[in-house]
Design an enzyme around this catalytic site. Structure first.
Site, PDB file in Angstrom:
ATOM      1  N   ASP A   9      -6.273  -0.280  -0.057  1.00  0.00           N
ATOM      2  CA  ASP A   9      -4.853  -0.337  -0.349  1.00  0.00           C
ATOM      3  C   ASP A   9      -4.649   0.685  -1.483  1.00  0.00           C
ATOM      4  O   ASP A   9      -5.598   0.997  -2.205  1.00  0.00           O
ATOM      5  CB  ASP A   9      -4.517  -1.761  -0.834  1.00  0.00           C
ATOM      6  N   ASP A  11      -1.419   1.169  -3.875  1.00  0.00           N
ATOM      7  CA  ASP A  11      -0.751   0.686  -5.079  1.00  0.00           C
ATOM      8  C   ASP A  11      -1.361  -0.647  -5.530  1.00  0.00           C
ATOM      9  O   ASP A  11      -1.354  -1.614  -4.775  1.00  0.00           O
ATOM     10  CB  ASP A  11       0.747   0.528  -4.775  1.00  0.00           C
ATOM     11  N   ARG A  49       9.365  -1.194   2.133  1.00  0.00           N
ATOM     12  CA  ARG A  49      10.574  -0.840   1.377  1.00  0.00           C
ATOM     13  C   ARG A  49      11.791  -1.679   1.806  1.00  0.00           C
ATOM     14  O   ARG A  49      12.501  -2.236   0.970  1.00  0.00           O
ATOM     15  CB  ARG A  49      10.865   0.652   1.570  1.00  0.00           C
TER      16      ARG A  49
HETATM   17  P1  B16 Z   1       7.342   2.986  -0.215  1.00  0.00           P
HETATM   18  P2  B16 Z   1       0.561  -0.572  -1.092  1.00  0.00           P
HETATM   19  C1  B16 Z   1       3.231  -0.748  -1.251  1.00  0.00           C
HETATM   20  O1  B16 Z   1       2.044  -0.017  -1.457  1.00  0.00           O
HETATM   21  C2  B16 Z   1       3.765  -1.261  -2.581  1.00  0.00           C
HETATM   22  O2  B16 Z   1       2.872  -2.202  -3.160  1.00  0.00           O
HETATM   23  C3  B16 Z   1       5.098  -1.933  -2.370  1.00  0.00           C
HETATM   24  O3  B16 Z   1       5.624  -2.373  -3.607  1.00  0.00           O
HETATM   25  C4  B16 Z   1       6.063  -0.942  -1.712  1.00  0.00           C
HETATM   26  O4  B16 Z   1       7.325  -1.546  -1.443  1.00  0.00           O
HETATM   27  C5  B16 Z   1       5.442  -0.451  -0.402  1.00  0.00           C
HETATM   28  O5  B16 Z   1       4.180   0.146  -0.669  1.00  0.00           O
HETATM   29  C6  B16 Z   1       6.335   0.582   0.298  1.00  0.00           C
HETATM   30  O6  B16 Z   1       6.385   1.743  -0.506  1.00  0.00           O
HETATM   31  O7  B16 Z   1       8.736   2.605  -0.587  1.00  0.00           O
HETATM   32  O8  B16 Z   1       6.753   4.074  -1.068  1.00  0.00           O
HETATM   33  O9  B16 Z   1       7.230   3.311   1.265  1.00  0.00           O
HETATM   34  O10 B16 Z   1       0.246  -1.638  -2.095  1.00  0.00           O
HETATM   35  O11 B16 Z   1       0.590  -1.093   0.352  1.00  0.00           O
HETATM   36  O12 B16 Z   1      -0.284   0.658  -1.252  1.00  0.00           O
HETATM   37 MG    MG Z   2      -1.157  -3.043  -3.177  1.00  0.00          MG
END
Ligand code: B16
Ligand code: MG
Length: 213
Positions: A9, A11, A49
């Site tokens: 993963d 984030d 998102r």
């Molecule tokens: P984006 P991961 C996730 O990343 C985040 O933890 C989450 O907070 C976010 O809403 C999601 O990605 C979508 O991100 O808006 O940049 O497409 O933890 O799956 O790496």
């Molecule tokens: Mg994560």
């Protein structure tokens, strides 16, 4: 069971962009007079998102919003989020994480990203880690987000490995559920480390080296 690959993963595991998500969502929510705080932000971990927007809109008391209005809000948030991401540099990834990724590769494991984010490549570019992975599966190549296993199954497929030979590294409960639903083992760090469904618990990222022997 033999381990051939690790799927990370992004984030909460490799980088910590939750503070940027918070600032960008907060700006959007303030603009609409919607209450939003860090506790609500914690519920957005690993969530897509549009699903994140729905969680924030639980506190919205105005007229119902159309699909296109919601898409415009998500787009507005993403624009502020990307401005913040643009400030990231290689210093946003610790030496320990870089060294552990290198060591796993030296030991012959394949490495992939399995992230819900549509900004995953942009982030990896900013922190100069694109070359550290053999495959990237992210929010752009899936239709179902975690806890659906799609993002990890795609990562395994891109690597050419069987799900049962992959270990997923996750910080979110939904991510651990996704790994298990896909028939993979899950190593949990951070928030998810207290989740009983995880196969391995990591105090620090480098603990992975004890699994990948
Ligand atoms: P984006 P991961 C996730 O990343 C985040 O933890 C989450 O907070 C976010 O809403 C999601 O990605 C979508 O991100 O808006 O940049 O497409 O933890 O799956 O790496
Ligand atoms: Mg994560």
């Amino acid at each position: 069971m033999e381990t051939k690959a690790f799927i990370f993963d992004l984030d909460g595991v490799i980088v910590f962009t939750d503070k940027f998500h918070y600032q960008a969502w907060k700006k959007m929510a303030d603009g609409m007079g919607i209450y939003f705080d860090e506790t609500i932000n914690n519920r957005l971990r690993g969530v897509s998102r549009m699903d994140s927007l729905e969680i924030i809109l639980e506190r919205y008391e105005g007229e119902p919003l159309s699909r296109s209005e919601k898409e415009a809000l998500a787009e507005e948030k993403n624009a502020s989020y990307r401005e913040l991401l643009a400030t990231m540099t290689p210093a946003d990834v610790t030496d320990e994480v870089r060294a552990a990724l290198k060591e796993l590769r030296d030991r012959g494991y394949k490495l992939a990203i399995g992230s819900s984010s549509k900004n995953a490549r942009f982030i990896l570019e900013k922190v100069e880690l694109l070359d550290a992975f053999d495959a990237i599966s992210d929010g752009n190549n899936i239709t179902n987000s975690k806890p659906d296993p799609e993002v990890f199954l795609k990562a395994a497929e891109y690597l050419g490995e069987k799900p049962e030979e992959c270990i997923v590294v996750e910080d979110a409960y939904a991510g651990v559920d996704a790994a298990k639903a896909g028939g993979m083992r899950a190593a949990a760090i951070g928030d998810a480390a207290s989740y009983e469904k995880a196969d391995y618990k990591l105090d620090v990222f480098e603990d992975l080296l004890k699994i990948g022997l």
